[in-house]
Design a protein around this motif. Structure first.
Motif, PDB file in Angstrom:
ATOM      1  N   PHE A   7       0.863  -1.182   0.000  1.00  0.00           N
ATOM      2  CA  PHE A   7       0.000   0.000   0.000  1.00  0.00           C
ATOM      3  C   PHE A   7       0.897   1.230   0.000  1.00  0.00           C
ATOM      4  O   PHE A   7       2.016   1.198   0.514  1.00  0.00           O
ATOM      5  CB  PHE A   7      -1.043   0.008   1.124  1.00  0.00           C
ATOM      6  CG  PHE A   7      -0.518  -0.034   2.532  1.00  0.00           C
ATOM      7  CD1 PHE A   7      -0.247   1.135   3.224  1.00  0.00           C
ATOM      8  CD2 PHE A   7      -0.326  -1.247   3.179  1.00  0.00           C
ATOM      9  CE1 PHE A   7       0.215   1.104   4.524  1.00  0.00           C
ATOM     10  CE2 PHE A   7       0.139  -1.288   4.485  1.00  0.00           C
ATOM     11  CZ  PHE A   7       0.415  -0.111   5.167  1.00  0.00           C
ATOM     12  N   ALA A   8       0.395   2.287  -0.629  1.00  0.00           N
ATOM     13  CA  ALA A   8       1.145   3.550  -0.687  1.00  0.00           C
ATOM     14  C   ALA A   8       0.237   4.639  -0.152  1.00  0.00           C
ATOM     15  O   ALA A   8      -0.956   4.660  -0.452  1.00  0.00           O
ATOM     16  CB  ALA A   8       1.556   3.858  -2.123  1.00  0.00           C
ATOM     17  N   ASP A  33      -8.303   3.719  -1.325  1.00  0.00           N
ATOM     18  CA  ASP A  33      -8.918   3.865   0.000  1.00  0.00           C
ATOM     19  C   ASP A  33      -8.665   5.310   0.431  1.00  0.00           C
ATOM     20  O   ASP A  33      -8.076   6.077  -0.324  1.00  0.00           O
ATOM     21  CB  ASP A  33      -8.248   2.858   0.951  1.00  0.00           C
ATOM     22  CG  ASP A  33      -9.108   2.563   2.170  1.00  0.00           C
ATOM     23  OD1 ASP A  33      -9.944   3.410   2.517  1.00  0.00           O
ATOM     24  OD2 ASP A  33      -8.928   1.505   2.781  1.00  0.00           O
ATOM     25  N   VAL A  34      -9.030   5.662   1.656  1.00  0.00           N
ATOM     26  CA  VAL A  34      -8.835   7.052   2.081  1.00  0.00           C
ATOM     27  C   VAL A  34      -7.351   7.310   2.366  1.00  0.00           C
ATOM     28  O   VAL A  34      -6.769   6.695   3.260  1.00  0.00           O
ATOM     29  CB  VAL A  34      -9.662   7.358   3.361  1.00  0.00           C
ATOM     30  CG1 VAL A  34      -9.483   8.817   3.778  1.00  0.00           C
ATOM     31  CG2 VAL A  34     -11.104   7.016   3.144  1.00  0.00           C
ATOM     32  N   GLY A  35      -6.735   8.193   1.571  1.00  0.00           N
ATOM     33  CA  GLY A  35      -5.329   8.542   1.765  1.00  0.00           C
ATOM     34  C   GLY A  35      -4.371   7.400   1.442  1.00  0.00           C
ATOM     35  O   GLY A  35      -3.196   7.443   1.844  1.00  0.00           O
ATOM     36  N   ARG A  36      -4.849   6.420   0.710  1.00  0.00           N
ATOM     37  CA  ARG A  36      -4.057   5.215   0.530  1.00  0.00           C
ATOM     38  C   ARG A  36      -4.500   4.478  -0.729  1.00  0.00           C
ATOM     39  O   ARG A  36      -5.684   4.487  -1.048  1.00  0.00           O
ATOM     40  CB  ARG A  36      -4.355   4.308   1.730  1.00  0.00           C
ATOM     41  CG  ARG A  36      -3.330   3.312   2.103  1.00  0.00           C
ATOM     42  CD  ARG A  36      -3.471   2.948   3.583  1.00  0.00           C
ATOM     43  NE  ARG A  36      -4.820   2.767   4.041  1.00  0.00           N
ATOM     44  CZ  ARG A  36      -5.499   1.634   4.028  1.00  0.00           C
ATOM     45  NH1 ARG A  36      -4.951   0.542   3.574  1.00  0.00           N
ATOM     46  NH2 ARG A  36      -6.736   1.579   4.489  1.00  0.00           N
ATOM     47  N   ILE A  37      -3.547   3.829  -1.414  1.00  0.00           N
ATOM     48  CA  ILE A  37      -3.919   2.937  -2.514  1.00  0.00           C
ATOM     49  C   ILE A  37      -3.205   1.606  -2.293  1.00  0.00           C
ATOM     50  O   ILE A  37      -2.136   1.575  -1.672  1.00  0.00           O
ATOM     51  CB  ILE A  37      -3.556   3.530  -3.893  1.00  0.00           C
ATOM     52  CG1 ILE A  37      -2.043   3.790  -4.003  1.00  0.00           C
ATOM     53  CG2 ILE A  37      -4.305   4.810  -4.162  1.00  0.00           C
ATOM     54  CD1 ILE A  37      -1.596   4.176  -5.397  1.00  0.00           C
ATOM     55  N   ALA A  38      -3.792   0.515  -2.771  1.00  0.00           N
ATOM     56  CA  ALA A  38      -3.184  -0.809  -2.567  1.00  0.00           C
ATOM     57  C   ALA A  38      -3.008  -1.488  -3.924  1.00  0.00           C
ATOM     58  O   ALA A  38      -3.774  -1.232  -4.860  1.00  0.00           O
ATOM     59  CB  ALA A  38      -4.070  -1.649  -1.666  1.00  0.00           C
ATOM     60  N   PHE A  39      -2.000  -2.346  -4.010  1.00  0.00           N
ATOM     61  CA  PHE A  39      -1.717  -3.023  -5.282  1.00  0.00           C
ATOM     62  C   PHE A  39      -0.749  -4.174  -5.024  1.00  0.00           C
ATOM     63  O   PHE A  39      -0.180  -4.285  -3.938  1.00  0.00           O
ATOM     64  CB  PHE A  39      -1.111  -2.053  -6.309  1.00  0.00           C
ATOM     65  CG  PHE A  39       0.011  -1.200  -5.756  1.00  0.00           C
ATOM     66  CD1 PHE A  39      -0.273  -0.027  -5.062  1.00  0.00           C
ATOM     67  CD2 PHE A  39       1.347  -1.571  -5.898  1.00  0.00           C
ATOM     68  CE1 PHE A  39       0.749   0.758  -4.531  1.00  0.00           C
ATOM     69  CE2 PHE A  39       2.368  -0.790  -5.374  1.00  0.00           C
ATOM     70  CZ  PHE A  39       2.063   0.370  -4.682  1.00  0.00           C
ATOM     71  N   HIS A  40      -0.584  -5.034  -6.032  1.00  0.00           N
ATOM     72  CA  HIS A  40       0.379  -6.129  -5.936  1.00  0.00           C
ATOM     73  C   HIS A  40       1.583  -5.813  -6.814  1.00  0.00           C
ATOM     74  O   HIS A  40       1.458  -5.104  -7.809  1.00  0.00           O
ATOM     75  CB  HIS A  40      -0.254  -7.450  -6.380  1.00  0.00           C
ATOM     76  CG  HIS A  40      -1.213  -7.990  -5.368  1.00  0.00           C
ATOM     77  ND1 HIS A  40      -2.552  -7.653  -5.375  1.00  0.00           N
ATOM     78  CD2 HIS A  40      -1.022  -8.806  -4.306  1.00  0.00           C
ATOM     79  CE1 HIS A  40      -3.151  -8.252  -4.360  1.00  0.00           C
ATOM     80  NE2 HIS A  40      -2.250  -8.956  -3.690  1.00  0.00           N
ATOM     81  N   GLY A  41       2.733  -6.346  -6.459  1.00  0.00           N
ATOM     82  CA  GLY A  41       3.915  -6.119  -7.282  1.00  0.00           C
ATOM     83  C   GLY A  41       5.089  -6.920  -6.764  1.00  0.00           C
ATOM     84  O   GLY A  41       4.920  -7.816  -5.934  1.00  0.00           O
TER      85      GLY A  41
END
Ligand SMILES: C[S@@+](CC[C@H](N)C(=O)[O-])C[C@H]1O[C@@H](n2cnc3c(N)ncnc32)[C@H](O)[C@@H]1O
Length: 381
Positions: A7-8, A33-41
């Motif tokens: 997450f960033a 999301d609020v103040g945050r993004i999630a992803f795979h890598g």
């Protein structure tokens, strides 16, 4: 290594901008999301994002993300995780926690129980006791308790990426470079377009534009990435990715970027910042008053991207309405074809000024600029 989940964090209100940037940099799908993004890598994505992303604050390797019911639950969940792939026995760690919502415990309680859980889990696996160092840990684990959600992640960035490392002159009302870069993206500015910031202060907006135009990774000055201390980090791979990123730098940029400002002291500060960032040759600096059409450079500009004052100490009651009106009138005279992207916390004053000068607001969004709720307006002059 199988895919990691990340997450960033970003500024609240800029999640979609950060998502688009991360998706284009590493070719993944993101969740917001609020103040945050999630992803795979994978791990290479960590190196690349920390170097190249301009609209995110920190990148975390997610260790856990689900719901919980009590503080005991948090201890149990944190203790069930394996930390041996992240930490060596001789390394120190710290837990940093944030809490949002109503709970019968504090964020310090979260840090305390999770810290104990990490020590206990690691001791069970290795027979060794990890040491805590709250000031300068080798590894920082972040916990967010938000209502019934509990998220844990390892900080791969260290200090937030808005600390680019080029700000040798600190303007007293400086804009975060992450927000400056987001404004360029919100306006759909590209280096094919010319740009002026007529109230540039320490030149954050022109510098962010010039970094983009010159193909210089925005975080190229950062030497202190936290991932360098993680045992899974491969220094050689990182150096290779860094060298490749730096090699994409353009020797000369044809992009026309101008930074104008009323006070010579700030202009000088902006030049120093641009020199440190490695882009001062891409920006032309000028002393001038943004409310006076005759002070603008001769040339036309496609974009005005600006962070004007939000209040005036000399006239707190009248505030910035007059300044905004005179500024918009000057733009109508001097740059009638341009697109304006402006951030202000004096949103009502700006809307009044836009209406009084016949300027159309085509996009409007709210973001948190530090403690202030601000609007980013995109307008047709
Ligand atoms: C909020 S600050 C900009 C900070 C800048 N974005 C940075 O990151 O350093 C606003 C700036 O507008 C300048 N300013 C105010 N009125 C102006 C005017 N009429 N013409 C030009 N600059 C002006 C101020 O001196 C101040 O430096």
């Amino acid at each position: 290594m199988e895919k990691l989940r990340f997450f960033a964090t970003t500024v609240i209100g800029l999640e979609d901008v950060a998502s688009r940037e991360v998706e284009s940099l590493i070719g993944v799908k993101t969740e917001q999301d609020v103040g945050r993004i999630a992803f795979h890598g994978n791990l290479e994505d960590v190196y690349l994002l920390n170097l190249k992303a301009s609209t995110i604050n920190k990148v975390f390797i997610e260790l856990y993300g689900s719901t919980f019911q009590s503080l005991n639950d948090i201890y149990r969940l944190a203790k069930s995780l394996d930390y041996t792939w992240i930490l060596d026995a001789q390394q120190t760690f710290a837990i940093r926690s944030e809490r949002v919502g109503v709970h019968n415990f504090t964020s310090m309680d979260v840090s305390r129980v999770v810290g104990q859980a990490v020590i206990d889990s690691f001791a069970n696996a290795t027979g060794k006791r990890l040491k805590v160092n709250l000031d300068e840990p080798d590894v920082e684990i972040y916990c967010l308790v938000r209502n019934s959600d509990f998220i844990m992640g390892v900080n791969t960035t260290g200090a937030s990426l808005h600390k680019r490392g080029y700000r040798v002159y600190s303007h007293p009302a400086a804009l975060k470079p992450t927000i400056a870069s987001a404004m360029l993206r919100i306006g759909d500015w590209t280096p094919a377009n010319s740009l002026i910031d007529p109230m540039c202060g320490g030149a954050t907006i022109p510098i962010e534009a010039a970094l983009e135009a010159s193909g210089i990774p925005p975080n190229h000055l950062r030497k202190d990435f936290a991932f360098l201390r993680l045992k899974i980090c491969n220094q050689e791979t990182f150096e290779k990715i860094r060298a490749e990123a730096l090699a994409q730098q353009k020797l000369e940029s044809a992009c026309k970027i101008c930074a104008m400002e009323k006070f010579a002291k700030h202009v000088q500060g902006g030049i120093e910042n641009a020199k440190k960032a490695g882009v001062h040759e891409t920006i032309s600096f000028k002393i001038g008053d943004a409310t006076k059409p005759q002070d603008y450079p001769e040339a036309q500009f496609d974009f005005i991207v600006v962070n004007p004052p939000y209040g005036l100490r000399a006239n707190p009651k009248e505030g910035v309405r007059k300044l905004y009106e005179s500024f918009l009138k000057a733009l109508k005279t001097k740059l009638p074809e341009a697109t304006l992207v402006i951030i202000t916390a004096a949103s009502k004053r700006f809307k009044e000024a836009a209406e009084n000068t016949g300027i159309t607001i085509i996009k409007d969004r709210k973001i948190w600029h530090g403690e202030l709720l601000a609007n980013i307006f995109t307008c047709k002059i």
